[in-house]
Design an enzyme around this catalytic site. Structure first.
Site, PDB file in Angstrom:
ATOM      1  CG  PHE A  82      -1.981  -1.020   1.303  1.00  0.00           C
ATOM      2  CD1 PHE A  82      -1.987  -2.113   0.456  1.00  0.00           C
ATOM      3  CD2 PHE A  82      -3.008  -0.909   2.238  1.00  0.00           C
ATOM      4  CE1 PHE A  82      -2.991  -3.085   0.528  1.00  0.00           C
ATOM      5  CE2 PHE A  82      -4.017  -1.867   2.318  1.00  0.00           C
ATOM      6  CZ  PHE A  82      -4.003  -2.960   1.472  1.00  0.00           C
ATOM      7  CE  LYS A  83       5.532   1.217  -3.781  1.00  0.00           C
ATOM      8  NZ  LYS A  83       6.310   1.651  -4.919  1.00  0.00           N
ATOM      9  CG  HIS A 139      10.118  -1.145  -1.430  1.00  0.00           C
ATOM     10  ND1 HIS A 139      10.242   0.021  -2.148  1.00  0.00           N
ATOM     11  CD2 HIS A 139       9.152  -1.874  -2.049  1.00  0.00           C
ATOM     12  CE1 HIS A 139       9.387   0.002  -3.160  1.00  0.00           C
ATOM     13  NE2 HIS A 139       8.713  -1.137  -3.123  1.00  0.00           N
ATOM     14  CD  GLU A 159       9.259  -3.837  -6.432  1.00  0.00           C
ATOM     15  OE1 GLU A 159       8.068  -4.096  -6.568  1.00  0.00           O
ATOM     16  OE2 GLU A 159       9.688  -2.965  -5.647  1.00  0.00           O
ATOM     17  CB  ILE A 166       8.916   1.686  -8.874  1.00  0.00           C
ATOM     18  CG1 ILE A 166       9.629   0.351  -8.640  1.00  0.00           C
ATOM     19  CG2 ILE A 166       7.973   1.994  -7.721  1.00  0.00           C
ATOM     20  CD1 ILE A 166      10.466   0.290  -7.362  1.00  0.00           C
ATOM     21  N   GLY A 203       5.347  -1.527 -12.170  1.00  0.00           N
ATOM     22  CA  GLY A 203       4.453  -1.304 -13.302  1.00  0.00           C
ATOM     23  C   GLY A 203       3.447  -2.413 -13.556  1.00  0.00           C
ATOM     24  CB  ALA A 215       2.493  -0.257  -4.961  1.00  0.00           C
ATOM     25  CB  SER A 216       0.692   2.727  -8.403  1.00  0.00           C
ATOM     26  OG  SER A 216       1.450   2.085  -9.404  1.00  0.00           O
TER      27      SER A 216
HETATM   28  O1  G3P Z   1       6.403  -2.502  -3.829  1.00  0.00           O
HETATM   29  C1  G3P Z   1       5.854  -2.543  -5.095  1.00  0.00           C
HETATM   30  C2  G3P Z   1       6.382  -1.512  -5.965  1.00  0.00           C
HETATM   31  O2  G3P Z   1       7.555  -0.902  -5.693  1.00  0.00           O
HETATM   32  C3  G3P Z   1       5.949  -1.489  -7.357  1.00  0.00           C
HETATM   33  O3  G3P Z   1       5.150  -0.366  -7.405  1.00  0.00           O
HETATM   34  O4  G3P Z   1       3.385   1.051  -8.238  1.00  0.00           O
HETATM   35  O5  G3P Z   1       5.000   0.026  -9.819  1.00  0.00           O
HETATM   36  O6  G3P Z   1       3.301  -1.403  -8.705  1.00  0.00           O
HETATM   37  P1  G3P Z   1       4.156  -0.181  -8.612  1.00  0.00           P
END
Ligand code: G3P
Length: 224
Positions: A12-13, A95, A143, A148, A183, A204-205
């Site tokens: 969820f950050k 992270h 990642e 990200i 992503g 996350a996003s």
């Molecule tokens: O912890 C998951 C993350 O760093 C990836 O973020 O928003 O690209 O899915 P996102």
């Protein structure tokens, strides 16, 4: 599905969309989809909601971080022991938005394991993933930082980093489950991750900022 099925870890950050009651609301959506489908969904709510969420859902709840500290005088730190007593089942470590020196990563993994917590160590490159594999966490999530929060999935932009991380990590410890993230937005991305050898995703996003997270999560798991 079982605990060995592809893991969907939702971080969820500290997005504004998941502040306060919204952290529990999103966690309950994940919980009910996991209950209905058997999907292996794990949530990482913000630290201040950890205990509140862990008390009210059945799926595993992970902390977003731990510090390599024992209980005692240490203001503002998050010890593995606090995470355990909050009811969490595990923790993210290192992270790319909360990096730690490699030795500290090792200490965090060991302290967490000693308490029975799962560990998901993040790495930004194949080389870092291969190095951190010596600590034998449950998961290593690769990642690329530049992807990200963006709209292009790591599985499309850089499939080699996923393939090569799986190979490098498994050559150190076959028992570590490799995830990929950055992503990731939909079921095709998750399917491609699995086809590349990953055993799930960390995202996350795509979920936390979605106007209809229920639909997004159902889409994420539709091909696994
Ligand atoms: O912890 C998951 C993350 O760093 C990836 O973020 O928003 O690209 O899915 P996102």
């Amino acid at each position: 599905m079982s605990g060995k099925d592809p893991a969907i870890i939702v971080n969820f950050k500290v997005y504004s969309e998941i502040e306060g009651e919204n952290a529990l609301r999103l966690s309950k959506i994940c919980d009910s989809i996991a209950d209905e489908t058997g999907a292996n969904i794990i949530v990482c709510p913000p630290m201040v909601e950890l205990s509140y969420v862990a008390d009210q859902v059945n799926i595993p709840v992970y902390s977003q971080n731990v510090d390599p500290r024992k209980p005692g005088s240490g203001t503002g730190f998050t010890t593995p022991s606090l995470v355990k007593s909050a009811g969490a089942a595990g923790t993210l470590i290192n992270h790319s938005e909360h990096k730690q020196p490699a030795d500290d990563v090792g200490t965090c993994v060991q302290m967490s394991k000693d308490l029975g917590l799962d560990t998901c160590v993040c790495a930004d490159t194949v080389e870092v993933a291969a190095d951190l594999a010596r600590f034998s966490p449950c998961f290593i999530a690769v990642e690329p930082p530049e992807l990200i929060g963006g709209d292009v999935s790591v599985t499309t932009a850089n499939p080699d980093i996923v393939r090569n991380t799986v190979e490098a990590v498994k050559s150190v410890d076959k028992g570590i489950r490799v995830l990929c993230g950055a992503g990731v937005k939909n079921g095709n991305d998750v399917r491609t991750a699995v086809d590349l050898g990953a055993e799930g995703v960390l995202l996350a996003s795509g979920v936390t900022k979605a106007s209809n997270p229920d639909a997004v999560i159902r889409d994420l798991i539709k091909f696994i």
